[in-house]
Motif scaffolding. Sequence first.
Motif, PDB file in Angstrom:
ATOM      1  N   ASN A 116       0.844  -1.191   0.000  1.00 51.55           N
ATOM      2  CA  ASN A 116       0.000   0.000   0.000  1.00 51.55           C
ATOM      3  C   ASN A 116       0.880   1.242   0.000  1.00 51.55           C
ATOM      4  O   ASN A 116       1.219   1.792   1.044  1.00 51.55           O
ATOM      5  CB  ASN A 116      -0.920  -0.029   1.223  1.00 51.55           C
ATOM      6  CG  ASN A 116      -2.031   1.001   1.168  1.00 51.55           C
ATOM      7  OD1 ASN A 116      -2.590   1.394   2.183  1.00 51.55           O
ATOM      8  ND2 ASN A 116      -2.384   1.442  -0.018  1.00 51.55           N
ATOM      9  N   ASP A 134      -5.540   4.950  -0.658  1.00 49.15           N
ATOM     10  CA  ASP A 134      -5.559   4.849   0.800  1.00 49.15           C
ATOM     11  C   ASP A 134      -6.533   3.734   1.189  1.00 49.15           C
ATOM     12  O   ASP A 134      -7.641   3.650   0.644  1.00 49.15           O
ATOM     13  CB  ASP A 134      -6.017   6.168   1.427  1.00 49.15           C
ATOM     14  CG  ASP A 134      -4.974   7.273   1.269  1.00 49.15           C
ATOM     15  OD1 ASP A 134      -3.777   6.932   1.168  1.00 49.15           O
ATOM     16  OD2 ASP A 134      -5.359   8.459   1.235  1.00 49.15           O
ATOM     17  N   LEU A 135      -6.120   2.883   2.115  1.00 44.39           N
ATOM     18  CA  LEU A 135      -6.948   1.760   2.540  1.00 44.39           C
ATOM     19  C   LEU A 135      -7.275   1.860   4.022  1.00 44.39           C
ATOM     20  O   LEU A 135      -6.400   2.167   4.835  1.00 44.39           O
ATOM     21  CB  LEU A 135      -6.239   0.432   2.254  1.00 44.39           C
ATOM     22  CG  LEU A 135      -5.939   0.098   0.792  1.00 44.39           C
ATOM     23  CD1 LEU A 135      -5.149  -1.206   0.694  1.00 44.39           C
ATOM     24  CD2 LEU A 135      -7.226  -0.004  -0.023  1.00 44.39           C
ATOM     25  N   ASP A 136      -8.527   1.593   4.357  1.00 45.04           N
ATOM     26  CA  ASP A 136      -8.965   1.573   5.754  1.00 45.04           C
ATOM     27  C   ASP A 136      -8.701   0.168   6.292  1.00 45.04           C
ATOM     28  O   ASP A 136      -9.528  -0.741   6.165  1.00 45.04           O
ATOM     29  CB  ASP A 136     -10.451   1.918   5.827  1.00 45.04           C
ATOM     30  CG  ASP A 136     -10.965   2.048   7.261  1.00 45.04           C
ATOM     31  OD1 ASP A 136     -10.300   1.509   8.173  1.00 45.04           O
ATOM     32  OD2 ASP A 136     -12.033   2.655   7.463  1.00 45.04           O
ATOM     33  N   ASN A 138      -8.545  -1.011   9.305  1.00 46.01           N
ATOM     34  CA  ASN A 138      -9.435  -1.457  10.377  1.00 46.01           C
ATOM     35  C   ASN A 138     -10.747  -2.004   9.823  1.00 46.01           C
ATOM     36  O   ASN A 138     -11.273  -3.005  10.324  1.00 46.01           O
ATOM     37  CB  ASN A 138      -9.707  -0.307  11.355  1.00 46.01           C
ATOM     38  CG  ASN A 138      -8.478   0.086  12.147  1.00 46.01           C
ATOM     39  OD1 ASN A 138      -7.663  -0.779  12.500  1.00 46.01           O
ATOM     40  ND2 ASN A 138      -8.312   1.368  12.424  1.00 46.01           N
ATOM     41  N   LYS A 139     -11.267  -1.369   8.794  1.00 48.42           N
ATOM     42  CA  LYS A 139     -12.493  -1.846   8.157  1.00 48.42           C
ATOM     43  C   LYS A 139     -12.244  -3.185   7.463  1.00 48.42           C
ATOM     44  O   LYS A 139     -13.086  -4.092   7.505  1.00 48.42           O
ATOM     45  CB  LYS A 139     -13.008  -0.815   7.144  1.00 48.42           C
ATOM     46  CG  LYS A 139     -14.370  -1.160   6.563  1.00 48.42           C
ATOM     47  CD  LYS A 139     -14.877  -0.038   5.662  1.00 48.42           C
ATOM     48  CE  LYS A 139     -16.264  -0.360   5.135  1.00 48.42           C
ATOM     49  NZ  LYS A 139     -16.762   0.720   4.225  1.00 48.42           N
ATOM     50  N   GLY A 207     -11.654  -1.696   1.509  1.00 49.25           N
ATOM     51  CA  GLY A 207     -10.760  -0.768   2.191  1.00 49.25           C
ATOM     52  C   GLY A 207     -10.660   0.594   1.537  1.00 49.25           C
ATOM     53  O   GLY A 207     -10.460   1.597   2.228  1.00 49.25           O
ATOM     54  N   ARG A 208     -10.826   0.646   0.231  1.00 47.32           N
ATOM     55  CA  ARG A 208     -10.748   1.936  -0.476  1.00 47.32           C
ATOM     56  C   ARG A 208     -12.118   2.581  -0.652  1.00 47.32           C
ATOM     57  O   ARG A 208     -12.227   3.682  -1.192  1.00 47.32           O
ATOM     58  CB  ARG A 208     -10.086   1.766  -1.844  1.00 47.32           C
ATOM     59  CG  ARG A 208     -10.790   0.835  -2.794  1.00 47.32           C
ATOM     60  CD  ARG A 208     -10.149   0.785  -4.166  1.00 47.32           C
ATOM     61  NE  ARG A 208     -10.448   1.968  -4.946  1.00 47.32           N
ATOM     62  CZ  ARG A 208     -10.430   2.007  -6.279  1.00 47.32           C
ATOM     63  NH1 ARG A 208     -10.068   0.929  -6.972  1.00 47.32           N
ATOM     64  NH2 ARG A 208     -10.729   3.105  -6.927  1.00 47.32           N
ATOM     65  N   GLY A 209     -13.186   1.880  -0.208  1.00 49.39           N
ATOM     66  CA  GLY A 209     -14.536   2.432  -0.290  1.00 49.39           C
ATOM     67  C   GLY A 209     -15.243   2.179  -1.605  1.00 49.39           C
ATOM     68  O   GLY A 209     -16.322   2.725  -1.842  1.00 49.39           O
ATOM     69  N   ASN A 212     -19.336  -0.926  -0.765  1.00 46.77           N
ATOM     70  CA  ASN A 212     -19.923  -0.489   0.500  1.00 46.77           C
ATOM     71  C   ASN A 212     -20.716  -1.586   1.200  1.00 46.77           C
ATOM     72  O   ASN A 212     -20.994  -1.484   2.390  1.00 46.77           O
ATOM     73  CB  ASN A 212     -20.828   0.728   0.263  1.00 46.77           C
ATOM     74  CG  ASN A 212     -20.047   1.942  -0.207  1.00 46.77           C
ATOM     75  OD1 ASN A 212     -18.998   2.243   0.354  1.00 46.77           O
ATOM     76  ND2 ASN A 212     -20.530   2.627  -1.237  1.00 46.77           N
TER      77      ASN A 212
END
Length: 243
Positions: A116, A134-136, A138-139, A207-209, A212
């Motif tokens: 990443n 950008d990756l989340d 935690n999600k 992670g990137r949205g 959903n």
Amino acid sequence: MRNIMITIEYKGTNYCGWQIQNDRISIQQCIENAIYKITKEKVSITSSGRTDAGVHALGQVANFYTNSSINIKKIPEAINSKLPDDISIIDAKEVDNNFHARYSAKRKLYRYAILNSKYKRPIHNDFAYLVKYDLDINKMIQESKYLIGEHDFKGFMSSGSSVKTTIRTIYDIRLKKEEDLILLEIEGNGFLYNMVRIIAGTLVDIGRGKINRSLKEIIESKDRNKAGHTAASKGLFLKKVYY
């Protein structure tokens, strides 16, 4: 006739995958050729499962039958002397004649590496999937837990497979970040065609949205179109096979 189990580490970058193909070089072909040079026997080695082009292994397992009397402790070094630098036999054991590398396997552990980073990193080029978004994390970790247990993973299988059932059991899944590397480890009783790579791609899209909906919903849908993309083969490692 002796039944020899070998554990193999390889970098899959320069190969068409595990299985022998007429017009390209495979891992299987290289090992069978090396065994022939040592034993003068044309053997057919059976692996725990086929890996695709570009996929690596830290602990692939295979077995073959031989009449050779070579000491079991000398087999890895002998075969390695005839192998290219990106394939290595790291262990050898003599096993019961009923042992089968594929059908005797109880579970497998795969690792998938995601880089990443906004920039390419040459040291990771052949071993990790570059994702610049950008990756989340935690999600991704939270959603990955829905994979644990017995499920119908039809939505996480590429076309071209003729398996009898798409039900598989995931025993454990771990996702952690080490600087720019996100490492996914997933352990199960079996995996469908491209299943780990689709899981990795789906987690990236979550992670990137881009996606959903929850992973729970995707699993229950059994719809490949609702899952994410198939992540690149170079990030995938067969880490260990359990018997």
